[in-house]
Design a protein around this motif. Sequence first.
Motif, PDB file in Angstrom:
ATOM      1  N   ASN A  81       1.117  -1.193   0.356  1.00 46.48           N
ATOM      2  CA  ASN A  81      -0.203  -0.017   0.122  1.00 46.48           C
ATOM      3  C   ASN A  81       1.015   1.399   0.040  1.00 46.48           C
ATOM      4  O   ASN A  81       1.475   1.901   1.191  1.00 46.48           O
ATOM      5  CB  ASN A  81      -1.046  -0.466   1.155  1.00 46.48           C
ATOM      6  N   ALA A  82       1.278   2.204  -1.616  1.00 47.88           N
ATOM      7  CA  ALA A  82       1.326   3.080  -0.915  1.00 47.88           C
ATOM      8  C   ALA A  82       1.409   4.438  -0.247  1.00 47.88           C
ATOM      9  O   ALA A  82       2.247   5.114   0.091  1.00 47.88           O
ATOM     10  CB  ALA A  82       1.631   3.682  -2.969  1.00 47.88           C
ATOM     11  N   LEU A  83       0.129   4.093   0.544  1.00 47.17           N
ATOM     12  CA  LEU A  83      -0.657   5.259   1.031  1.00 47.17           C
ATOM     13  C   LEU A  83      -0.143   4.689   2.706  1.00 47.17           C
ATOM     14  O   LEU A  83      -0.060   5.738   3.558  1.00 47.17           O
ATOM     15  CB  LEU A  83      -2.338   5.529   1.171  1.00 47.17           C
ATOM     16  N   CYS A  84       0.019   4.208   2.977  1.00 50.20           N
ATOM     17  CA  CYS A  84       0.904   2.736   4.247  1.00 50.20           C
ATOM     18  C   CYS A  84       1.675   3.966   4.603  1.00 50.20           C
ATOM     19  O   CYS A  84       3.138   3.884   4.292  1.00 50.20           O
ATOM     20  CB  CYS A  84       0.849   2.008   4.362  1.00 50.20           C
ATOM     21  N   ALA A  85       2.461   4.441   5.585  1.00 50.50           N
ATOM     22  CA  ALA A  85       3.188   4.620   6.332  1.00 50.50           C
ATOM     23  C   ALA A  85       4.646   3.929   6.718  1.00 50.50           C
ATOM     24  O   ALA A  85       5.640   3.498   7.047  1.00 50.50           O
ATOM     25  CB  ALA A  85       3.022   5.521   7.619  1.00 50.50           C
ATOM     26  N   THR A  86       3.759   2.560   6.448  1.00 52.01           N
ATOM     27  CA  THR A  86       5.523   0.979   7.365  1.00 52.01           C
ATOM     28  C   THR A  86       5.132   1.062   5.924  1.00 52.01           C
ATOM     29  O   THR A  86       4.742   0.031   4.804  1.00 52.01           O
ATOM     30  CB  THR A  86       4.694   0.258   7.313  1.00 52.01           C
ATOM     31  N   LYS A  87       6.787   0.649   5.286  1.00 51.64           N
ATOM     32  CA  LYS A  87       7.262   0.656   4.820  1.00 51.64           C
ATOM     33  C   LYS A  87       7.628  -1.174   4.357  1.00 51.64           C
ATOM     34  O   LYS A  87       7.504  -2.154   3.293  1.00 51.64           O
ATOM     35  CB  LYS A  87       8.713   1.204   3.354  1.00 51.64           C
TER      36      LYS A  87
END
Length: 157
Positions: A81-87
């Motif tokens: 998910n590109a919008l998630c802060a967790t990479k």
Amino acid sequence: MMVMYTHFADLDSRLIVLSCIEDANTLTCVVTVVSKTGRCPHCHSTTSQRHSAYMRVIDDLPIQGRRVQLYLKARKWFCSNALCATKVFTERFDWLVPYGQRTIRLDEALRTIAFSSSCVQGATVTRQLGMPVSHDTLLRLIHKTEMPVSQSPFCGH
């Protein structure tokens, strides 16, 4: 050894035992969960992009009085998910708290011992039962335990 596999199946039916080493006091097993996907703990999106893997050492309930140590091969995943802060995240297990070194069921057994005796005596008991911890560890379990809020019987409290 069938008892051992049943023991771990009760923990997580997805666990696969890769190898075991026994000695007089300890049973050490290398285990893994074969998964083709991971679920981000923050946004809950599913991904199949694996980042890496590493070993965690986890203590579990004893088997026939012998200490059980699991070497768990855990995986890290990229969040899709590109919008998630967790990479990058580590896969989670229902039977293990994040960053924990003991299974939840072992913590519950230790908590029962800690609340039913003095922690110094409890540490002696845990060594005899094959789940050795210090009295300080038992005290930490007591302090971490959330107690129900009780209502004061007195007016205005």
